[in-house]
Write an enzyme that holds these catalytic residues in place. Sequence first.
Site, short mmCIF file in Angstrom:
data_model
loop_
_atom_site.label_atom_id
_atom_site.label_comp_id
_atom_site.label_asym_id
_atom_site.label_seq_id
_atom_site.Cartn_x
_atom_site.Cartn_y
_atom_site.Cartn_z
N CYS A 27 0.81 -1.23 0.00
CA CYS A 27 0.00 0.00 0.00
C CYS A 27 0.84 1.28 0.00
O CYS A 27 0.29 2.37 -0.17
CB CYS A 27 -0.94 0.00 1.20
SG CYS A 27 -2.01 -1.45 1.25
N HIS B 213 -9.12 2.75 -2.34
CA HIS B 213 -7.69 2.47 -2.18
C HIS B 213 -7.16 1.57 -3.29
O HIS B 213 -7.01 0.37 -3.10
CB HIS B 213 -7.46 1.84 -0.81
CG HIS B 213 -6.06 1.40 -0.53
ND1 HIS B 213 -4.94 2.11 -0.94
CD2 HIS B 213 -5.59 0.30 0.12
CE1 HIS B 213 -3.86 1.48 -0.54
NE2 HIS B 213 -4.22 0.37 0.09
N CYS C 132 0.34 2.73 6.33
CA CYS C 132 0.75 1.37 6.68
C CYS C 132 0.77 0.56 5.40
O CYS C 132 0.25 0.98 4.37
CB CYS C 132 -0.23 0.76 7.67
SG CYS C 132 -1.92 0.68 7.04
#
EC number: 2.3.1.16
Length: 436
Positions: free
Chosen positions: A99, A392, A422
């Site tokens: 991510c 996302h 994160c």
Amino acid sequence: MRQALPLVTRQGDRIAIVSGLRTPFARQATAFHGIPAVDLGKMVVGELLARSEIPADAIEQLVFGQVVQMPEAPNIAREIVLGTGMNVHTDAYSVSRACATSFQAVANVAESLMAGTIRAGIAGGADSSSVLPIGVSKALARVLVDVNKARTTRQRLTLFSRLRLRDLLPVPPAVAEYSTGLRMGDTAEQMAKTYGITREQQDALAHRSHQRAAQAWAEGKLAEEVMTTYVPPYKNPFAEDNNIRGASTLADYAKLRPAFDRKHGSVTAANSTPLTDGAAAVILMTESRAKELGLRPLGYLRSYAFTAIDVWQDMLLGPAWSTPLALERAGLTMADLTLFDMHEAFAAQTLANLQLLGSERFAREVFGRAQATGEVDDAKFNVLGGSIAYGHPFAATGARMITQTLHELRRRGGGFGLVTACAAGGLGAAMVLEAE
């Protein structure tokens, strides 16, 4: 505090971010259904170059990321160069940091600028959760390899006869950590229980995210940084993120059942970020190169930090680890920030990290410091909403956050902003940005 580490070239130039752009973000299997990540990447880079009016041959490097890899286009960066009319000699390579992938892409281009090997480059990422590399079972894969080496039909039939019906079923990409077997939502549940985060707190944060994102769109704050896209059959434009629930109420969130720990859990689909398709990119160059081209930078990269922790327990604490390092390298404290933007993978993860940033015990036990990194002022935190609302696309989120934060800093007259995320594998990333 240790001495700051200035991010400058050998000539003393700062690292300028001159522009950024993204596609609208689309929930899985909606507006971008059937559009692979490489095409989303081409869309955003092509439009970014067209809007910037920078000569294509001025871009010397493109670093791009994709988390859900497609076997037919393993180097997405090079395919984007070849598919957008950029100079064929432009250096291009791909990166992946889950991510935090486009954070890594930005850092890589910045390092090339500081080394003096380039003067301008593009960094970004794209992902599609709608076009997935659906594989085959290990048993079938092994048989297919052996069949290619078999010499007779009888040998081939013998090999196929060893397969069971379940071996023929398609295998989607893994959603769990390779090393632990834990899903991201399982880790979010761990964090909710470890840090005493209630369902009500999670739903409230998710509601806040959607309300602020809806307001940002309504006020026109995102129009300049989100392109309008056209996809087959090219009848209707897609111009705004389609996950934002501006009309929702807190009561709506309370209706959903836990998605991971169904008996005792508090993490739901509504207080988590959804699977999303999209792409985002930024143009970086040395400060002097920007002046040569007559460009006013959006802002500058002041510092960055990447961290890693154990994956078995509460592994999504990357922001709590990387934020103090990025601040230290920038020579700043939490109080110096105008904006603080954190990736919202889950409301539980976000709230846990905020809790630890304000914890003296965490600062003492982890970093050996007497004082906490600092409480995050709600007036500075995710002021335009976050990933729970926008969605996302794994590799694109970092570039979205950087562009969004710099535009908001400019609207506020400048200052410092910190963006942090994160990532799977216990990874964390943070960057300090500056706008004038």
